[in-house]
Design a protein around this motif. Sequence first.
Motif, PDB file in Angstrom:
ATOM      1  N   GLY A  28     -22.860   7.078  55.823  1.00  0.00           N
ATOM      2  CA  GLY A  28     -21.899   7.493  54.816  1.00  0.00           C
ATOM      3  C   GLY A  28     -20.556   6.794  54.932  1.00  0.00           C
ATOM      4  N   TRP A  88     -27.530   8.690  53.749  1.00  0.00           N
ATOM      5  CA  TRP A  88     -26.693   9.886  53.881  1.00  0.00           C
ATOM      6  C   TRP A  88     -25.422   9.693  53.068  1.00  0.00           C
ATOM      7  CZ3 TRP A  88     -22.599  10.256  58.114  1.00  0.00           C
ATOM      8  CH2 TRP A  88     -21.935  11.493  58.072  1.00  0.00           C
ATOM      9  N   SER A  89     -25.097  10.657  52.211  1.00  0.00           N
ATOM     10  CA  SER A  89     -23.845  10.680  51.462  1.00  0.00           C
ATOM     11  C   SER A  89     -23.678   9.387  50.668  1.00  0.00           C
ATOM     12  CB  SER A  89     -22.689  10.942  52.428  1.00  0.00           C
ATOM     13  OG  SER A  89     -21.538  11.362  51.728  1.00  0.00           O
ATOM     14  N   SER A 114     -26.515  13.613  49.570  1.00  0.00           N
ATOM     15  CA  SER A 114     -25.975  12.570  48.711  1.00  0.00           C
ATOM     16  C   SER A 114     -25.909  13.063  47.275  1.00  0.00           C
ATOM     17  CB  SER A 114     -26.831  11.305  48.798  1.00  0.00           C
ATOM     18  OG  SER A 114     -26.225  10.234  48.098  1.00  0.00           O
ATOM     19  N   PHE A 118     -20.183  11.983  42.754  1.00  0.00           N
ATOM     20  CA  PHE A 118     -19.550  12.803  43.777  1.00  0.00           C
ATOM     21  C   PHE A 118     -18.362  13.624  43.278  1.00  0.00           C
ATOM     22  CE2 PHE A 118     -22.017  10.168  46.646  1.00  0.00           C
ATOM     23  CZ  PHE A 118     -22.253  10.994  47.730  1.00  0.00           C
ATOM     24  N   GLN A 155     -16.664  17.372  56.398  1.00  0.00           N
ATOM     25  CA  GLN A 155     -18.122  17.269  56.343  1.00  0.00           C
ATOM     26  C   GLN A 155     -18.797  18.395  57.126  1.00  0.00           C
ATOM     27  OE1 GLN A 155     -19.452  13.341  57.482  1.00  0.00           O
ATOM     28  NE2 GLN A 155     -17.871  12.358  56.270  1.00  0.00           N
ATOM     29  N   ASP A 215     -22.599  22.930  52.252  1.00  0.00           N
ATOM     30  CA  ASP A 215     -21.950  21.632  52.103  1.00  0.00           C
ATOM     31  C   ASP A 215     -20.709  21.751  51.210  1.00  0.00           C
ATOM     32  OD1 ASP A 215     -21.280  18.951  51.688  1.00  0.00           O
ATOM     33  OD2 ASP A 215     -23.379  18.316  51.604  1.00  0.00           O
ATOM     34  N   HIS A 243     -22.770  19.220  55.578  1.00  0.00           N
ATOM     35  CA  HIS A 243     -22.930  17.877  55.025  1.00  0.00           C
ATOM     36  C   HIS A 243     -23.677  16.907  55.944  1.00  0.00           C
ATOM     37  CE1 HIS A 243     -21.991  14.852  52.028  1.00  0.00           C
ATOM     38  NE2 HIS A 243     -21.446  14.061  52.939  1.00  0.00           N
TER      39      HIS A 243
END
Length: 267
Positions: A28, A88-89, A114, A118, A155, A215, A243
Amino acid sequence: MTRLHIDTLPHAHATPGKASPELVLLHGWGMHGQVWGEFATRLSELATVHVIDLPGHGHSGHTDPFDLASMAEAVQHALPQPAIWMGWSLGGMVAQYVALHHPDSVLGLGLIASSPCFTTREDWPNAMKPQVLSQFTDELASDAEATLHRFLALQAMGSPSARTQVVQLKQALSSRPLAHQDTLTGGLHILRDADLRHRLHQITCPVELIYGERDALVPAATARWLAETLPHARLHLLAQSAHAPFLTHPEVCLDAARQLILQSDSQ
């Protein structure tokens, strides 16, 4: 061509004469490949694992311009094809982009906390407020490391093991050089501006979705939307995770990878 740092972990149980499954791991924002730690080692029991430092992160060179397309294309060109991609993310958004633009490169997709978008939009309320990312952008100029540490705390927020996770993430972060300043700013701009929602239904490979109910960055509503939108998706929504599910629930993430490998073998 952007120079990418890639750590390749050989398949620990490869069968002689049989091609090993190939699996790509993408981290991320602000992090690098070391964040995967023991999880990457355990994945190597299932496949040959390619752990990437995204452009401008860790030991990889910065790409200019720094945007989602440039980053995704740099990674796609540097890796074996086809492969299973787990991100991830922000890394998951890169993987989504590759699956949309180079579908033959992606046998299966694992998305860990993810999102295709966002930040909030008029038709997308369950996301981060753009002001949150703007604040991080403003703070980067004065103290990048402290800003990254604040982001790590965000996170982990909501997880029962938040303090332990922050320690793990900080230790991983400190093991390689901090991301390039332009990379950090560019990454926040991607998180603020990029929106892949309207094409996501075109991803037809198997998808495993691993998300946390707690999250603070990617709400559970996003995970449910993805499960409904992607044609071949399976959702793991974890009640006690925030997260970083690969830290709190590595067995679930490993099972997701195992399922993607099995499905890719049957194709």
